[in-house]
Design an enzyme around this catalytic site. Structure first.
Site, PDB file in Angstrom:
ATOM      1  CB  ALA B  15      -0.985  -0.002   1.141  1.00 27.28           C
ATOM      2  CB  ALA B  18       3.376   1.139  -6.831  1.00 27.03           C
ATOM      3  CG  ASP B 219       8.202  -9.227   2.319  1.00 21.80           C
ATOM      4  OD1 ASP B 219       9.397  -9.047   2.771  1.00 21.80           O
ATOM      5  OD2 ASP B 219       7.149  -8.640   3.192  1.00 21.80           O
ATOM      6  CG  HIS B 240      20.644   9.017  -1.479  1.00 23.66           C
ATOM      7  ND1 HIS B 240      21.239  10.333  -0.896  1.00 23.66           N
ATOM      8  CD2 HIS B 240      19.515   9.662  -2.183  1.00 23.66           C
ATOM      9  CE1 HIS B 240      20.448  11.296  -1.313  1.00 23.66           C
ATOM     10  NE2 HIS B 240      19.640  10.851  -1.927  1.00 23.66           N
ATOM     11  CB  THR B 252      16.115  15.181   0.152  1.00 30.04           C
ATOM     12  OG1 THR B 252      15.672  15.479  -1.242  1.00 30.04           O
ATOM     13  CG2 THR B 252      15.911  16.819   0.854  1.00 30.04           C
ATOM     14  NE  ARG B 284      19.388  10.294  -5.660  1.00 31.57           N
ATOM     15  CZ  ARG B 284      17.973  10.025  -5.178  1.00 31.57           C
ATOM     16  NH1 ARG B 284      17.592   8.918  -5.424  1.00 31.57           N
ATOM     17  NH2 ARG B 284      17.170  11.001  -4.891  1.00 31.57           N
ATOM     18  CD  GLU B 403      12.887   0.452  -3.635  1.00 26.11           C
ATOM     19  OE1 GLU B 403      12.345   1.252  -3.203  1.00 26.11           O
ATOM     20  OE2 GLU B 403      14.046   0.067  -3.490  1.00 26.11           O
ATOM     21  NE  ARG B 414      14.995   5.699  -7.438  1.00 28.86           N
ATOM     22  CZ  ARG B 414      14.990   6.823  -6.807  1.00 28.86           C
ATOM     23  NH1 ARG B 414      14.486   8.016  -7.258  1.00 28.86           N
ATOM     24  NH2 ARG B 414      15.251   6.575  -5.585  1.00 28.86           N
ATOM     25  CB  SER B 419      11.688   6.401  -6.821  1.00 29.81           C
ATOM     26  OG  SER B 419      11.546   7.415  -5.954  1.00 29.81           O
TER      27      SER B 419
END
Lengths: 232, 601
Positions: B15, B18, B219, B240, B252, B284, B403, B414, B419
């Site tokens: 949840a 996406a 998972d 990152h 960030t 990155r 992801e 990326r 994302s």
């Protein structure tokens, strides 16, 4: 440094009532209480049960009562809470196991305030315009992460579980003061119910508890004022 | 064998952004339910900070073609160009749609959605950073997650909160449902479905220092792997550049977008050496390697493995002058403390809370942090899961987005802001595709008893195991070896050691014991199961990395320093059998217009 963590334990499959248990651990002053709890779970007793996810105060999973005050375990450092720490579940919601409470009553109150954008006008091709000032009007309440620290620190909520509670009112505020939203009348109606904003006695526990530093009591006050003005 | 049985046209697992976007779209047309191991608003989309990329051109000229080229270049030419073009073209419309759902973006003086600079996003003509990242302060992901969840409530999407997915129900190569574990009660639930979408997020918990939530244990990807289906490009995992020292908490890229500079122990701004044109706003992988090389060269602060990220107004304004960095209106850029606090509110809070630093006054200690899986469950543009490397065969009934999926729009590396874009674009696409497809389908038969029994046996295996091994020790050994040998820089010998070590850990995993044997809220049991997932993913990551004899994007080898397009411009497809034997196959990259060129920032 040595830290004593006193945790309220409860296993519904074994215990008739909650009890306290003490753990002595080594911790760095800059460790989070969450680190301490996970250390206990990993090395002393794997049955210790908590919710946790992001571990930096963004997801709102690990709200608990630390030294009698509602906090996120991942935003509380031992250097700030001391070397003897009591940890218990947030109050006013049924305890499932150890520090895990049933969030459903809280979520029910949240859903009751129509916590979603309402505007049935045809959407423009691009964005709806909004001035920086209009955005600032509700910006603060958009920071809410639904951790329940505020609602479960509120004596009015403890006294009456039907009270919508601070978090639900913050969520309503986010839309009431959004210049693009058209659901204000419906929401004010819901919030002017006896179990709506008027159960707030401006005790300020919610403001003290909010890990996102939202001025919750002030937000509730703005909603009260809006209800009064809307009736004039 | 006791279990609960449910039937929904579409089941979405996860949840985050996406899953919720797919649920909104599928839910408008067919019976849809979301299974999530967390309350939806706890999902890690909420931790995304800086922005969502879209060429709205609200502040200066921009085009989706520039965005697409930047993404292709950022991917080090491993991204599939057809998918990237689709995503970048779709970007403005999904951002407007989020705004129409009420998302509280920051605003320009005209009242439009505010946009900021981000790494690798450029004006393709001037090569300078472009204002493309649409943002809500530094909590853009939080606002996207909240907004999507609000809309799901509005549209009465069904949720099964705090249910852990444990298996897919596969019959004759088709996916017909999932088996899940109700965390509160310990009961098993069989969900019979016409379509299943996995949107389970990443697996940064394979590494020691990570920006990822404790629950990001891969998972969905692991379960796919266990059904003898491939995972794509697993060797490409993003570090990152700026995680908070020791903690890995994300700081960030918007800090650099707003003017922040990276400084070594000598007080030197070192990025111009590595990326002369865009400096701190290189992609990155480039910036993480630069920090790593500075540290290796003894330039880390206090001789340790971190550097400073400086957003104090004095420093930033000094470099604005030196760089002659200007606003679109031609004015010299300038910031003050209030601006930093307003635009980087959460960052200011994290720095104060965790390291006692006020970023408007002092520099922030940062080091690279395991952040994002470019690889994952291979899908086509319609989010259909690929059955193999043929580019034609898909698994009927199975979809993946976000992801955990690999479309592949990120290739070898990326770009920041892509994302959040990925989850909304492909969540929407997947939701629509599933709704359309299930309308023309009937439920196909499953053996629910057998499906539940298989999962129960797996759980009983963990519950009844009385070996000497503990979760904490195995997990730490995995993280240590993966960080040492399959991190920012890699060599043959180290990766071979990592493969051997992970194999050993997988054996020892069979010998674990857990303390909690109960039914109610047994997080101990689930952590054990999730560690099994992490170990499987670590193994295919290390094996895929060991085989790729080149340096590309986030996969940087000291023993093969150059990109080798002739032999390696192809996607890895890794299979694992029941004994843990990994087989690697390869799939061509989709190239539409852009032939590979050397990447220079």
């Amino acid at each position: 440094m040595k830290v004593t963590v006193k945790i309220q334990r409860f296993n519904p499959e074994q215990d008739s009532a909650p009890y306290w248990k003490e753990y002595s651990i080594d911790a760095e002053p800059t460790d989070r209480v969450l680190d301490g709890l996970l250390h206990i779970k990993n090395t002393i007793d794997g049955t210790l049960t908590i919710r946790s996810s992001c571990a930096h105060g963004i997801c709102g999973s690990d709200a608990m009562r630390i030294n009698g005050v509602n906090r996120l375990a991942c935003k509380s450092l031992f250097k700030d809470v001391g070397t003897t720490v009591t940890v218990e579940p947030i109050a006013g919601l049924p305890v499932i196991k150890d520090l895990v409470v049933d969030m459903e009553p809280f979520m029910e109150h949240y859903r009751a305030v129509l916590p979603f954008f309402i505007n049935d006008d045809p959407a423009p091709q691009t964005e709806r315009l909004q001035s920086h000032e209009d955005h600032q009007r509700f910006d603060e309440s958009t920071k809410c992460i639904l951790c329940a620290c505020c609602t479960t620190s509120c004596p009015s909520f403890w006294a009456n579980e039907d009270y919508l509670g601070p978090a639900a009112i913050v969520q309503a505020h986010r839309f009431i003061f959004d210049s693009r939203d058209h659901g204000t009348a419906q929401r004010l109606e819901i919030l002017s119910d006896p179990d709506g904003v008027w159960r707030c006695r401006t005790i300020f526990n919610c403001t003290d508890a909010c890990p996102r530093e939202i001025k919750v009591t002030q937000v509730i006050g703005e909603v009260k004022k809006e209800i009064l003005y809307s009736k004039l | 064998m006791q279990y609960h049985y449910h039937k929904h046209d579409v089941i979405i697992v996860g949840a985050g952004g996406a899953g919720l976007t797919a649920a909104l779209y599928a839910g408008k047309e067919v019976d849809t339910a979301v299974i999530s191991k967390l309350y939806p608003t706890r999902s890690h989309t909420g931790a995304a900070q800086g922005g969502i990329g879209a060429s709205l051109a609200n502040l200066e000229k921009d085009t989706w073609q520039w965005h697409a080229y930047d993404t292709i270049k950022g991917s080090d030419f491993l991204g599939d160009q057809d998918a990237i073009e689709f995503m970048c073209k779709d970007a403005p419309s999904v951002v407007y749609e989020l705004e129409h759902m009420g998302l509280p973006f920051d605003r320009t003086p005209e009242g439009k959605i505010s946009q900021r600079r981000f790494g690798g996003h450029t004006n393709n003509e001037t090569k300078q950073p472009v204002l493309r990242a649409c943002n809500a302060a530094d909590r853009t992901g939080h606002m996207i997650l909240q907004t999507l969840y609000q809309q799901c409530i509005k549209h009465n999407v069904n949720f099964y909160d705090e249910y852990q997915m444990l298996d897919l129900i596969m019959v004759d190569g088709e996916c017909r449902g999932v088996v899940a574990y109700e965390i509160d009660t310990g009961d098993l639930h069989v969900f019979h479905a016409k379509a299943v979408m996995l949107a389970t997020g990443g697996w940064g918990r394979v590494w020691n220092i990570t920006s990822n939530a404790l629950t990001l244990t891969g998972d969905g990807a692991a379960v796919v792997l266990r059904h003898n289906l491939p995972l794509e490009d697993m060797e490409f995992f993003q570090f990152h550049p700026t995680g908070l020292f020791k903690l890995g908490i994300l700081i960030t890229e918007a800090v650099r977008g707003e003017g922040g500079v990276l400084i070594n122990k000598d007080g030197e701004r070192f990025m111009p050496k590595y990326a002369p044109t865009v400096k701190e706003l290189a992609s990155r992988d480039v910036v993480s390697r630069a920090i790593y090389l500075e540290v290796m060269d003894g330039k880390g602060i206090d001789g340790k493995d971190y550097v400073y990220l400086d957003i104090t107004p004095d420093t930033v304004n000094k470099y604005f002058e030196i760089d002659d960095s200007r606003q679109p209106n031609g004015e010299l850029r300038h910031i003050d403390s209030d601006y930093v606090r307003a635009k980087l509110e959460d960052i200011t809070d994290f720095c104060k809370t965790y390291v006692g630093v006020d970023p408007t006054k002092e520099p922030i200690p940062v080091q690279p942090t395991a952040h994002y899986a470019m690889g994952g469950i291979p899908t086509d543009i319609d989010t259909r899961v690929r059955a193999n490397e043929s580019k034609k065969d898909v698994v009927t009934g199975l979809y993946a987005a976000g992801e955990c999926a690999c479309v592949s729009v990120h290739g070898g590396n990326r770009l920041g802001t892509n994302s959040l874009l990925d989850i909304v674009v492909f969540g929407r696409r997947g939701g629509k595709v599933m709704a359309q497809e299930v309308k023309e389908m009937d439920f196909q038969p499953i053996d629910a008893d057998a499906a539940a029994a298989k999962v129960q046996a797996e759980l009983d295996g963990i519950l009844n195991s009385t070996g000497e091994e503990t979760l904490a020790v195995l997990q730490q050994e995995m993280k240590t070896v993966m960080s040492k040998d399959v991190g920012v820089f890699r060599v043959e010998e180290g990766m071979a050691e990592a493969v051997a070590k992970i194999r050993e850990l997988r054996q020892r995993f069979k010998n674990i014991h857990i303390d909690d044997k109960g039914k109610r809220f047994n997080t101990n049991l689930l952590e054990a199961w999730q560690l099994g997932c992490l170990l499987d993913l670590a193994l295919v990551t290390a094996e895929s990395a060991l085989a790729r004899k080149e340096s590309r994007g986030a996969h940087a080898r000291d023993d093969y320093k150059e990109r080798d397009d002739e032999n390696w411009m192809k996607h890895t497809m890794a299979y694992m059998d029941a004994d843990g034997k990994v087989t690697l196959k390869y799939m061509p990259v989709a190239v539409t217009t852009h032939k590979p060129v050397k990447r220079v920032y």
